[in-house]
Design an enzyme around this catalytic site. Structure first.
Site, PDB file in Angstrom:
ATOM      1  N   ASN A 143      27.236  57.539  -5.219  1.00 45.94           N
ATOM      2  CA  ASN A 143      26.081  58.101  -4.803  1.00 45.94           C
ATOM      3  C   ASN A 143      24.822  57.291  -5.456  1.00 45.94           C
ATOM      4  O   ASN A 143      24.830  57.240  -6.769  1.00 45.94           O
ATOM      5  CB  ASN A 143      25.989  59.492  -4.674  1.00 45.94           C
ATOM      6  CG  ASN A 143      25.473  60.016  -5.734  1.00 45.94           C
ATOM      7  OD1 ASN A 143      24.146  60.180  -5.966  1.00 45.94           O
ATOM      8  ND2 ASN A 143      26.427  60.487  -6.894  1.00 45.94           N
ATOM      9  N   LEU A 167      17.572  61.443  -7.102  1.00 49.74           N
ATOM     10  CA  LEU A 167      17.083  62.834  -7.563  1.00 49.74           C
ATOM     11  C   LEU A 167      15.807  63.242  -6.362  1.00 49.74           C
ATOM     12  O   LEU A 167      14.991  63.736  -6.577  1.00 49.74           O
ATOM     13  CB  LEU A 167      16.444  62.611  -8.959  1.00 49.74           C
ATOM     14  CG  LEU A 167      17.263  62.373 -10.064  1.00 49.74           C
ATOM     15  CD1 LEU A 167      16.772  62.202 -11.304  1.00 49.74           C
ATOM     16  CD2 LEU A 167      18.201  63.597 -10.289  1.00 49.74           C
ATOM     17  N   CYS A 225      18.821  59.504 -17.118  1.00 49.28           N
ATOM     18  CA  CYS A 225      17.708  59.333 -16.422  1.00 49.28           C
ATOM     19  C   CYS A 225      16.871  58.065 -17.329  1.00 49.28           C
ATOM     20  O   CYS A 225      16.691  58.241 -18.664  1.00 49.28           O
ATOM     21  CB  CYS A 225      16.534  60.212 -16.216  1.00 49.28           C
ATOM     22  SG  CYS A 225      17.319  61.696 -15.313  1.00 49.28           S
ATOM     23  N   ASN A 242      19.165  72.309 -12.986  1.00 48.94           N
ATOM     24  CA  ASN A 242      19.141  71.011 -13.521  1.00 48.94           C
ATOM     25  C   ASN A 242      18.094  70.031 -13.748  1.00 48.94           C
ATOM     26  O   ASN A 242      17.390  70.243 -12.556  1.00 48.94           O
ATOM     27  CB  ASN A 242      20.468  70.379 -12.531  1.00 48.94           C
ATOM     28  CG  ASN A 242      20.648  68.946 -13.153  1.00 48.94           C
ATOM     29  OD1 ASN A 242      20.164  68.116 -12.797  1.00 48.94           O
ATOM     30  ND2 ASN A 242      21.788  68.719 -13.785  1.00 48.94           N
ATOM     31  N   THR A 280      28.033  60.903 -13.586  1.00 49.50           N
ATOM     32  CA  THR A 280      28.608  59.973 -12.744  1.00 49.50           C
ATOM     33  C   THR A 280      28.646  58.446 -13.644  1.00 49.50           C
ATOM     34  O   THR A 280      27.906  58.437 -14.604  1.00 49.50           O
ATOM     35  CB  THR A 280      28.048  59.611 -11.553  1.00 49.50           C
ATOM     36  OG1 THR A 280      26.579  59.315 -11.919  1.00 49.50           O
ATOM     37  CG2 THR A 280      28.021  60.802 -10.658  1.00 49.50           C
TER      38      THR A 280
END
Ligand SMILES: Cc1cc2nc3c(=O)[nH]c(=O)nc-3n(C[C@H](O)[C@H](O)[C@H](O)COP(=O)(O)O)c2cc1C
Length: 338
Positions: free
Chosen positions: A89, A93, A150, A119, A213
């Site tokens: 995916n 965000l 990020c 989160n 992930t």
């Protein structure tokens, strides 16, 4: 027919299994989960969407969708694709921003028994701190989980999660900004998780969650470009479980704070495997898309398993597969990593 168990043993077994099973998980700073089955960020929305299908108050906690300072529209499409044993995916965000999240959802969360953990994502240390300040003291918010996978815009886009100093810096800054329970989510996309886990623990996190992930790509059917609009996606689902097990095993061995496992949980056996390598709780993610009722069923199944094996708490199952002593370092001082 003769009884298969001696009468004394049978009595012991009844005694061991008939009492209340204690499934609580104490993460510190007053955050006690009613049970160790948590829904993972990005796979259960804000919880409210699932109210008709799932009794959310039977969950151990809800980690809501990643929340940023400003609203985000997310990445270009296509954003998801199936892979063997999982999915990729690149949602990017997408979220309405912290102000809207607080305004729309916190009042409902405050009426729930289940703790809701927000989160938090950002592109700079200042972003994470600003979002955290807006969550501090809001009724209905039980804790924060930092998504540090990020890009740190101020450091040339290097992800916070892949560098011990950056991971420690953002954790310390958020720690100074809040008394809320602080969970920090590890990325599997690193050579050695242990220094990163230690830096985060030393910076004042209350718990680690692992894993986010794994970075991957897919190719478009015409083979003229990568398939996802963002090129890169995050791999999740059963395919990532062995990697998650390894990272939980290593992180739990490196720090004293609790570790919550995430990655490929689809059945009770997965939950038990993660407890065995040292996790105190487990998050369920991708599997929710196929069956949103799975996490609640896992709670009942874990309780039944504790009765079956004769333990009063799932805590008695934590760390059962962890060797008592770390193996001596090899002569070369390196481990074999294929
Ligand atoms: C569609 C999707 C969206 C996600 N969004 C987030 C997110 O916003 N923040 C975050 O920390 N993790 C996010 N994740 C990662 C999951 O929380 C989890 O760490 C990962 O999927 C591994 O667990 P799983 O194999 O059970 O899905 C997302 C995962 C998926 C599949």
């Amino acid at each position: 027919m003769e009884p298969v168990v001696a009468p004394e043993a049978a009595n012991d077994a009844v005694e061991a299994t008939s009492g209340e099973i204690d499934l609580t998980v104490d993460l510190g700073r007053g955050l006690v989960l009613p049970n160790p089955i948590v829904v993972a960020s990005g796979t259960f929305g804000y919880g409210i969407e699932y109210g008709d299908v799932v009794d959310v108050d039977r969950l151990g906690a809800i980690c809501c969708k990643g929340t940023t300072l400003k609203p985000r529209i997310g990445n270009p499409t296509p954003r998801v694709t199936e892979t063997p044993g999982g999915m990729l995916n690149s949602i990017g965000l997408q979220n309405p921003g912290v102000d809207a999240v607080v305004e729309k959802y916190a009042a409902t969360w405050a009426t729930w028994k289940v703790p809701v953990i927000v989160n938090v994502a950002g592109e700079s240390v200042a972003d994470y701190v600003a979002v955290t300040r807006k969550l501090e003291g809001v009724p209905g918010i039980a804790g924060i989980e930092l998504n540090i996978s990020c890009p740190n815009v101020g450091r040339g886009g290097l992800q916070f999660a892949i560098d011990a100093a950056a991971a420690g810096e953002v954790t310390a800054a958020v720690r100074r900004a809040t008394d809320l329970p602080l969970l920090v989510k590890l990325s599997p996309n690193v050579a050695d998780i242990r220094p990163i886990a230690r830096a985060i623990a030393d910076a004042g996190a209350d718990a680690l969650t692992a894993i986010n992930t794994l970075s991957g790509i897919a190719v478009a059917p015409d083979r003229r470009k990568p398939l996802l609009g963002n090129i890169y996606g995050g791999l999740s689902g059963p395919a990532v479980k062995p990697v998650a097990l390894r990272i939980v095993y290593e992180a739990a061995g490196a720090v004293r704070i609790p570790v919550i496992a995430i990655g490929g949980v689809t059945e009770l056996a997965d939950v038990l495997d993660f407890l065995a390598v040292g996790a105190v709780a487990v998050q369920v993610g991708t599997a929710i898309f196929a069956d949103p009722t799975l996490p609640v069923r896992l709670v009942s199944q874990l309780e039944a398993e504790c009765r079956r094996v004769g333990v009063a708490s799932h805590r008695d199952l934590v760390g059962s597969a962890v060797p008592k002593r770390t193996a001596a370092a090899s002569a070369k001082g390196v481990e074999y990593r294929p």
